[in-house]
Design a protein around this motif. Structure first.
Motif, PDB file in Angstrom:
ATOM      1  N   PHE A   2     -17.010  22.744 -15.000  1.00 21.25           N
ATOM      2  CA  PHE A   2     -16.789  23.355 -13.703  1.00 21.25           C
ATOM      3  C   PHE A   2     -16.250  22.380 -12.664  1.00 21.25           C
ATOM      4  O   PHE A   2     -15.305  22.666 -11.958  1.00 21.25           O
ATOM      5  N   TYR A   3     -16.862  21.196 -12.547  1.00 26.10           N
ATOM      6  CA  TYR A   3     -16.436  20.210 -11.559  1.00 26.10           C
ATOM      7  C   TYR A   3     -15.796  18.974 -12.198  1.00 26.10           C
ATOM      8  O   TYR A   3     -15.769  17.911 -11.600  1.00 26.10           O
ATOM      9  N   GLY A   4     -15.290  19.090 -13.376  1.00 24.19           N
ATOM     10  CA  GLY A   4     -14.708  17.953 -14.086  1.00 24.19           C
ATOM     11  C   GLY A   4     -13.635  17.222 -13.298  1.00 24.19           C
ATOM     12  O   GLY A   4     -13.504  16.000 -13.397  1.00 24.19           O
ATOM     13  N   HIS A   5     -12.911  17.958 -12.505  1.00 26.55           N
ATOM     14  CA  HIS A   5     -11.843  17.333 -11.715  1.00 26.55           C
ATOM     15  C   HIS A   5     -12.406  16.397 -10.634  1.00 26.55           C
ATOM     16  O   HIS A   5     -11.663  15.622 -10.046  1.00 26.55           O
ATOM     17  N   LEU A   6     -13.723  16.452 -10.391  1.00 27.33           N
ATOM     18  CA  LEU A   6     -14.327  15.602  -9.357  1.00 27.33           C
ATOM     19  C   LEU A   6     -14.908  14.291  -9.908  1.00 27.33           C
ATOM     20  O   LEU A   6     -15.420  13.481  -9.150  1.00 27.33           O
ATOM     21  N   LYS A   7     -14.835  14.098 -11.238  1.00 33.29           N
ATOM     22  CA  LYS A   7     -15.360  12.850 -11.806  1.00 33.29           C
ATOM     23  C   LYS A   7     -14.663  11.641 -11.195  1.00 33.29           C
ATOM     24  O   LYS A   7     -15.304  10.662 -10.825  1.00 33.29           O
TER      25      LYS A   7
END
Length: 175
Positions: A2-7
Motif C-alpha cells: 500500500f505505501y511501498g512508494h514511501l520507503k
C-alpha cells in the motif's frame, strides 16, 4: 504494498535527520497513520536485512533512527582512525595566540596575525579548544576568548602555567 512508494521517503528522512525521529512526526510528514508507519518501517528494515546492505532502522525513543548495522561496528571504527583531526596552520597560530594572551578579543588576535580569523575562531570553538570568557570593558564590548579544559587535555597539560615561556618561543633578534 500500500505505501511501498514511501520507503524511499522514510529512508531519506531518517538519513537526513541523523538522530531518532518520533514516529508521530514521521507519520505526519508522510501523511500516513502511525500503524502504517510501523508497517512501512518494518518492510524497509526487512529490505535492508541483506548482507549487501550496511544500514538498518532501529526503533528508539518512540521513533526510528537509521543506523549502521551492529555487525559492521569494527569496520566503522576504522573510519575514526582515518579522520583528519589536524588543525590548519592558521588555527594553530590563532590557538597559540589565545593560549598565551588570554583573555583576548578577536580584534586583538587579528591585529597580531594581520588577517581576519572569523572562520578559524568558529572552528576552534566548534572543536571546543577555546570558549568565550566574557566581554571586554571597551567600546562595543567585544567577546573575550580563552582556552578550555579540552585544550589542556589535547596538549597533555595540567594548567596553562605548564606552557613554555613565550620568550623561549620567539625568534632571536638579529643585531
Amino acid at each position: 504494498m500500500f505505501y511501498g512508494h514511501l520507503k524511499s521517503h522514510l529512508e531519506a528522512l531518517l538519513f537526513a535527520s541523523g538522530d531518532p525521529v518520533a514516529a508521530a512526526k514521521l507519520a505526519a510528514i508522510l501523511e500516513i497513520s502511525e500503524e502504517s508507519l510501523d508497517l512501512l518501517a518494518a518492510q524497509l528494515t526487512a529490505d535492508m536485512a541483506s548482507n549487501e546492505r550496511g544500514l538498518t532502522i532501529v526503533r528508539v525513543a518512540e521513533g526510528y533512527q537509521l543506523c549502521t548495522k551492529p555487525s559492521l561496528a569494527d569496520v566503522v571504527a576504522k573510519l575514526v582512525q582515518f579522520q583528519d583531526h589536524r588543525l590548519s596552520m592558521a588555527a594553530l597560530e590563532t590557538l597559540s595566540i589565545i593560549a598565551f594572551k588570554q583573555p583576548i578579543t578577536k580584534q586583538e588576535i587579528e591585529a597580531i596575525r594581520g588577517v581576519k580569523i572569523d572562520r578559524v575562531l568558529s572552528n576552534l570553538v566548534e572543536r571546543q579548544l577555546i570558549r568565550e570568557l566574557g566581554r571586554k570593558e571597551a567600546i562595543g564590548r567585544p567577546i573575550l576568548y580563552g582556552t578550555t579544559l579540552d585544550f589542556l587535555k589535547c596538549l597533555g597539560l595540567n594548567s596553562l602555567k605548564e606552557l613554555p615561556p613565550l620568550v623561549e618561543l620567539l625568534p632571536e633578534k638579529q643585531p
